[in-house]
Write an enzyme that holds these catalytic residues in place. Structure first.
Site, short mmCIF file in Angstrom:
data_model
loop_
_atom_site.label_atom_id
_atom_site.label_comp_id
_atom_site.label_asym_id
_atom_site.label_seq_id
_atom_site.Cartn_x
_atom_site.Cartn_y
_atom_site.Cartn_z
CB ILE A 227 -0.94 0.00 1.23
CG1 ILE A 227 -1.99 -1.10 1.09
CG2 ILE A 227 -1.63 1.35 1.38
CD1 ILE A 227 -2.98 -0.90 -0.03
CB ILE B 245 -3.69 2.77 6.04
CG1 ILE B 245 -3.61 4.01 5.15
CG2 ILE B 245 -4.10 1.54 5.23
CD1 ILE B 245 -2.39 4.08 4.29
CB SER B 246 -7.66 0.73 10.02
OG SER B 246 -7.90 -0.28 10.97
CE LYS C 177 -6.71 -10.40 7.93
NZ LYS C 177 -7.10 -9.78 6.66
CB VAL D 195 -4.58 -4.87 -1.34
CG1 VAL D 195 -5.36 -3.71 -0.78
CG2 VAL D 195 -3.36 -5.16 -0.49
CG LEU D 196 -6.91 -8.39 -5.82
CD1 LEU D 196 -7.53 -8.04 -7.16
CD2 LEU D 196 -7.16 -9.85 -5.49
CB THR E 186 -6.94 -22.10 6.20
OG1 THR E 186 -7.87 -21.11 5.78
CG2 THR E 186 -5.52 -21.56 6.07
NE ARG F 194 -3.18 -18.66 7.74
CZ ARG F 194 -2.77 -17.66 6.96
NH1 ARG F 194 -1.49 -17.55 6.64
NH2 ARG F 194 -3.63 -16.77 6.52
CD GLU G 116 -6.96 -18.19 8.09
OE1 GLU G 116 -6.54 -17.69 7.04
OE2 GLU G 116 -6.77 -19.38 8.39
#
Length: 647
Positions: free
Chosen positions: A303, A415-416, A419, A463-464, A487, A555, A558
């Site tokens: 980013i 920038i958060s 999650k 983000v890809l 997973t 994980r 997650e």
């Protein structure tokens, strides 16, 4: 065959040969003009008296025109409209000169030296012969090139300018092994027409007929306005019929603004997940960034680096790039010097947790805007390195926010991540605490009626293509022959391209008044298993046969599904359709300031469970999942209730 190879491998005919052909056409045109002028009467005295002299005169004048306009410098097989323009100017200027010479002779001698019909016929004939010769050579080269058993039959989706450029680039590449069979376009008015002799077809009506008739090997998508849904339909149909799919990058990314065959790339999963282009308020962003000093933390991250690329397009006065990763920072500096024309930048190796170092940086460079992208983001790693998550994500953000106020920074964009919503892991909870701190700080300063920094938070999902993300990992596993590791069969994620995320960050930065948490429209969540299968298919293989997919279990920390908002949170619209304002529960600044300071002070003890217990007390909605810290959720209920009562 050897002569054919020599012809195809020769880069271009010598300029002298081209010039001789052009002069020969001029001489032949003069003979033709006289023959037509005197009705094929070769006994006419004018032919015997003036023909040879006029041939010499016309050839001399044409030579001068060709020389001035460099008509013989172009490569014949690449003949274009620019070449036609040069030839036209050379011929017209020569004919005007001959006309002037004719009139001058009439004024002084009382008769014309060259009949006007000769001037007109020669001009038309020479133009037709020269252009016809070039078109003939271009066509012959194209046809002879196609005599190759290794040629791929190719269709181009996009009957517009981009498709035309793609065709011409392929045609002009001497090493290309592609043969353009046709164009597809969704515009019904284009169906049935042709582009440089290649027919345009309607996709739905003609796709099956074309692939059956010509055994199509490849489809090149060369259109920038195509929707994501339409792109997915085309790709699925091509893959079903074992047709390889390629894509043309946007014109803005072409090297030096020119398109080459090397830029025709394999269709990637990122291309399929991209959404419609974002419309930004360029004028307002320019006002905010132009001639301003900007600081970007985490500048080497996915980013951060893309933010830098976009910010420099608005020509800030200077941009300060801060990161604690030495080698990536060095590579960033090299790329900025070698590939960017923007030179007003400074790279600084520093950790945002080091308050003294950050204060020196801010004090020295006096940034007006800070984009805070520095963070630890990998969920499993932060479960095992709790103190690092606290130091960077919480203490680092607090340091920068406090210093921004102390040194008069006008705008602070934090920038958060998604999650941070109902966090189930240390990483998400640490980002939520950072969100709470900057929002509470902004509210406190407003309540005190102080002129202060505007604190703006942006929240979005994955983000890809970012470092360590699922797509690069899957690609690496496919390249190694598998298996792909997922997973959980139901796990899903929101995805956004890196440029799109950074564009929205810049937009949020100008629309914020301070204290907002801007939530980005991430579209629909994507199941990771579906993503994995699609990537295998795009690689030309079959999932479950060529590449196996195995499930490894969730994980530590997650989630199966990510969220952009807490169930108790609501959003307010903004002027931008892809950005909303999340209405989140706010904390009093004195409470969160005290709680975060206590948490930071606990770092000296270094006991992870104690640190996580404190985090859970600050963020009551933090409930661990698939983690060793699940046992703390019962222990910390009383502490959490105390914190909530204080809030």
């Amino acid at each position: 065959m050897n002569l054919l190879k020599i012809f195809l491998n020769r880069r271009y005919a010598p300029r002298g040969v081209v010039l001789l052909f052009d002069l020969f056409f001029c001489a032949l045109s003069v003979v033709l003009a006289y023959t037509l002028r005197f009705n094929f009467d070769f006994s006419a005295p004018e032919i015997h008296e003036l023909l040879l002299l006029n041939i010499i005169l016309f050839v001399a004048v044409r030579f001068l025109g060709y020389y001035i306009f460099k008509t013989y410098h172009s490569v014949l097989r690449f003949t274009s409209t620019n070449d036609a323009k040069s030839i036209f100017l050379a011929l017209i200027s020569g004919s005007v000169f001959l006309l002037f010479l004719n009139l001058t002779l009439y004024i002084f001698k009382g008769h014309y030296f060259i009949p006007y019909s000769i001037l007109v016929i020669e001009l038309i004939s020479t133009a037709v012969m020269i252009m016809g010769f070039r078109i003939f050579v271009k066509m012959m080269y194209s046809e002879l090139k196609s005599i190759n058993i290794d040629k791929k039959n190719v269709l181009i989706f996009g009957g517009g300018e981009s498709g035309l450029i793609t065709k011409r680039t392929i045609d002009q590449d001497k090493d290309s092994k592609r043969k353009i069979i046709g164009f597809f376009d969704d515009d019904p008015q284009k169906a049935g027409k042709s582009i440089e002799g290649v027919r345009i077809y309607n996709f739905e009506n003609s796709f099956n007929d074309l692939i059956n008739k010509h055994q199509i090997d490849e489809m090149i998508i060369s259109i920038s306005t195509i929707s994501r849904k339409r792109k997915e339909e085309i790709v699925d149909l091509c893959l079903t019929n074992k047709i390889n799919v390629k894509i043309i990058p946007p014109a803005a990314s072409w090297i030096n603004g020119e398109f080459s065959v090397k830029e025709i790339s394999d269709f990637k999963i990122e291309d399929l997940l991209q959404r419609e282009p974002i419309k930004l308020d360029q004028d307002k962003i320019n006002i905010q960034l132009n001639d301003k000093i900007v600081l970007v933390t985490g500048a080497c991250g996915s980013i951060g680096f893309e933010l830098v690329r976009q910010i420099i397009q608005f020509y800030p006065k200077e941009i300060i790039l801060v990161d604690q990763a030495e080698t990536p920072l060095y590579e960033l500096e090299l790329e900025m010097r070698e590939k960017s024309r923007f030179v007003k930048f400074k790279t600084i190796l520093a950790d945002v947790y080091n308050r003294q170092k950050m204060e020196k940086i801010i004090e020295k460079y006096r940034p007006e805007i800070i984009y805070h992208a520095a963070a630890y983001k990998h969920v499993p790693l932060m479960e095992d390195n709790v103190s690092e998550a606290i130091m960077t994500n919480i203490a680092g953000t607090r340091n920068l926010a406090d210093l921004a106020i102390a040194h008069g920074v006008k705008t602070f964009v934090f920038i958060s991540t998604d999650k941070a919503v109902n966090p189930t892991n240390v990483m998400g909870a640490s980002k939520r605490i950072a969100e709470i701190y900057v929002q509470a700080l902004n509210s406190y300063l407003e309540d005190q009626n102080l002129i202060h920094t505007k604190f703006i938070t942006t929240r979005f999902g994955n983000v890809l293509g970012s470092s360590g993300s699922v797509i690069p990992r899957f690609r690496k596993q496919i390249f190694a022959g598998g298996p792909i590791t997922v997973t959980h069969p139901e796990i899903s994620r929101f995805f956004m391209t890196i440029p799109e995320a950074c564009q929205l960050i810049l937009e949020a930065g100008i629309m914020g008044n301070g204290g907002e948490i801007f939530v980005f429209d991430m579209g629909e969540p994507v199941k990771i298993i579906d993503l994995a299968k699609r990537m295998v298919v795009l690689s030309g293989m079959k999932p479950g046969k060529d590449i196996q997919i195995i499930f490894t279990g969730l994980r530590p920390g997650e989630k199966i599904k990510e969220e952009l908002l807490n169930s108790k949170e609501k959003t307010l619209p903004t002027h931008h359709p892809k950005i909303t304002i999340g209405k989140v529960r706010e904390y009093p600044f004195d409470v969160i300031s005290r709680e975060t300071q206590e948490l930071i002070d606990m770092l000296a003890e270094g006991e992870d469970k104690c640190l996580v217990s404190k985090i859970k007390a600050i963020v009551p909605e933090f409930v661990s999942n698939n983690s060793i810290y699940e046992e703390l959720d019962v222990i910390t209920i009383e502490d959490a209730q105390k914190t909530v009562s204080r809030v």
